[in-house]
Design an enzyme around this catalytic site. Structure first.
Site, short mmCIF file in Angstrom:
data_model
loop_
_atom_site.label_atom_id
_atom_site.label_comp_id
_atom_site.label_asym_id
_atom_site.label_seq_id
_atom_site.Cartn_x
_atom_site.Cartn_y
_atom_site.Cartn_z
N HIS A 99 -11.80 45.99 17.15
CA HIS A 99 -12.66 45.33 18.13
C HIS A 99 -12.48 43.83 17.94
O HIS A 99 -12.79 43.29 16.87
CB HIS A 99 -14.12 45.73 17.88
CG HIS A 99 -15.07 45.32 18.95
ND1 HIS A 99 -15.26 44.01 19.32
CD2 HIS A 99 -15.90 46.05 19.74
CE1 HIS A 99 -16.17 43.95 20.29
NE2 HIS A 99 -16.56 45.18 20.56
N HIS A 138 -22.08 42.70 10.93
CA HIS A 138 -21.68 41.30 10.94
C HIS A 138 -22.71 40.43 10.25
O HIS A 138 -23.91 40.69 10.32
CB HIS A 138 -21.54 40.85 12.41
CG HIS A 138 -20.91 39.51 12.60
ND1 HIS A 138 -21.18 38.70 13.69
CD2 HIS A 138 -20.01 38.83 11.85
CE1 HIS A 138 -20.46 37.60 13.61
NE2 HIS A 138 -19.75 37.65 12.50
N TYR A 191 -27.54 48.19 25.87
CA TYR A 191 -26.53 47.51 25.06
C TYR A 191 -25.84 48.53 24.18
O TYR A 191 -26.51 49.34 23.52
CB TYR A 191 -27.19 46.41 24.24
CG TYR A 191 -26.26 45.68 23.31
CD1 TYR A 191 -25.04 45.18 23.76
CD2 TYR A 191 -26.60 45.47 21.98
CE1 TYR A 191 -24.19 44.50 22.91
CE2 TYR A 191 -25.76 44.78 21.12
CZ TYR A 191 -24.55 44.31 21.59
OH TYR A 191 -23.71 43.63 20.75
#
Length: 441
Positions: free
Chosen positions: A287, A330, A345
């Protein structure tokens, strides 16, 4: 809704438009006598000496100069401000449900609600993030922001933004940008409206460089629309509201300031339809970094580091092989404020509703919730994932976003947000000792 004849296309172009023929002077900016008895006025968005490629200004030909109004007095209110607090900022991940719609008549200005921010308008760096919720048009009042340019992201309800330089009509999945200092009025085209606002104190928003992507892709310049000149000539008892140095001020004005009959230049409002974004992604594995989703960027004084990036996560196909396809876990040196305009989302299966918001500040761990992780870890990668009916976005800033006290204590803040990761259990299976080279003790 889309009325092409009301708009001129292109990003940052030098435009010229007149609502009454013959109003624009030819070959000069400030003639001794402007046609039709108009006044010439320059509106500067950058320093006079800014490099030509970055210089932004427009010449306006108007019925009365902008200087004609009464004295300003302070408006006592607490919802819209630059008070980002001097106290400790919690490193918690934070999420909010949608801002409730008002129960009493509330226009756009009164419906603004400051969530977080950094920097300051006097230093011309940083941003403020606001929400808005309104159920009434602005009647007899006009607004301008001297502190920064406004990026409007509607989530619910259509807006008609009447500005000095023309009319922007906005609907959810479109954005509008109102330059610093431009006066405007917001009219609701539906019974209620809600959305997000990023107030940019720093360098003016621009298109990001594309690098190896090439000459085309992401938000293409031709899809940005700037309104043609439109004006009104009205006298009456009106109110001019200004945001200046973090406070709201009001002055009496005996006419509509939306009286610009003609203008030319490159400092003007514009809109963009997010559904026209040309999404880039991996067609092999992994990604890519979310910078590939940048629509607009405000540069900082550090090369390669933005004051603020506006990125979106639109409908797209995910086809990467041998890959965990949703956004990965992250920790970021930058700070991320996210909102959701439409749909779901893809990194959060539940809890993140349209109109809601989340804040992941510098080095706060974040990523997909447990349900999303489990599903994506077992997905059949021989089939593409078609991410449809969604439009999430992010305001990413290089400086920590300091939440306001009203955001921290808001009833619509989700106190249990961290629980979305509680189902992520340790699944590590320790190999035989002979395969282990080092273990902390």
């Amino acid at each position: 809704m889309h009325n092409p004849q009301h708009y001129m296309t292109g990003f940052g172009n030098e435009f010229a438009t007149e609502a009454v023929a013959g109003s624009l002077p030819v070959g000069q900016n400030s003639p001794q006598r402007v046609a039709h008895g108009l006044y010439a006025e320059q509106l500067s968005g950058t320093a006079f000496t800014a490099p030509r490629g970055e210089n932004r200004r427009s010449w306006l030909y108007r019925i009365r100069p902008a200087a004609v109004h009464g004295r300003f007095s302070l408006i006592e209110q607490s919802r819209l401000h630059n008070d980002f607090g001097g106290g400790p900022v919690p490193p918690d991940q934070m999420r909010w449900s949608p801002l409730p719609l008002p129960a009493t008549p509330t226009d756009f200005v009164d419906g603004l609600y400051t969530m977080a921010g950094n920097g300051s308008p006097e230093a011309m760096t940083g941003v403020a993030v606001h929400l808005y919720a309104a159920n009434a048009s602005m009647h007899g009042r006009f607004f301008y922001n001297a502190d920064g340019e406004l990026l409007l992201v509607p989530q619910l309800g259509r807006l008609r933004v009447c500005t000095e330089l023309g009319v922007l009509e906005l609907e959810p999945q479109q954005i509008g940008v109102i330059p610093r200092g431009v006066r405007f009025r917001v009219e609701l085209l539906d019974s209620a409206a809600r959305g997000y606002v990023c107030e940019n104190f720093g360098g003016l928003l621009r298109l990001p460089d594309l690098g190896p992507i090439g000459a085309n892709g992401l938000a293409n310049p031709r899809d940005f629309e700037t309104p043609r000149a439109a004006f009104e000539q009205r006298d009456g008892a009106f109110e001019l509201v200004a945001k200046f140095q973090g406070h709201l001020w009001r002055a009496d004005i005996d006419h509509s300031p939306l009286d610009v009959v003609a203008w030319h230049g490159n400092y003007a409002p514009y809109r963009y339809d997010l559904r026209r974004f040309n999404t880039i992604g991996s067609i092999s594995f992994d990604h890519p970094d979310p910078s590939i989703f940048t629509v607009l960027t405000s540069p900082s004084d550090t090369h390669g580091t933005a004051n603020m990036d506006f990125a979106i996560f639109p409908p797209r196909w995910l086809v990467a092989q041998h890959t965990f396809r949703p956004p990965w876990f992250h920790r970021n040196v930058a700070s991320e404020f996210m909102g959701l305009v439409h749909g779901v989302y893809d990194a959060k299966a539940e809890g993140f509703a349209p109109g809601g918001a989340s804040l992941h500040n510098c080095m706060s761990g974040h990523g997909p919730d447990a349900a999303t992780f489990d599903k994506a870890s077992q997905a059949d990668l021989t089939r593409p994932d078609v991410i449809a009916e969604t439009m999430a976005f992010m305001f990413e800033t290089r400086a920590v976003l300091r939440p306001t006290q009203q955001a921290l204590s808001a009833a619509h803040r989700q106190a249990d947000y961290q629980q979305c990761w509680s189902g992520l259990r340790a699944a590590f299976q320790h190999p035989p000792a002979k395969n282990t080279t080092s273990v902390l003790r």
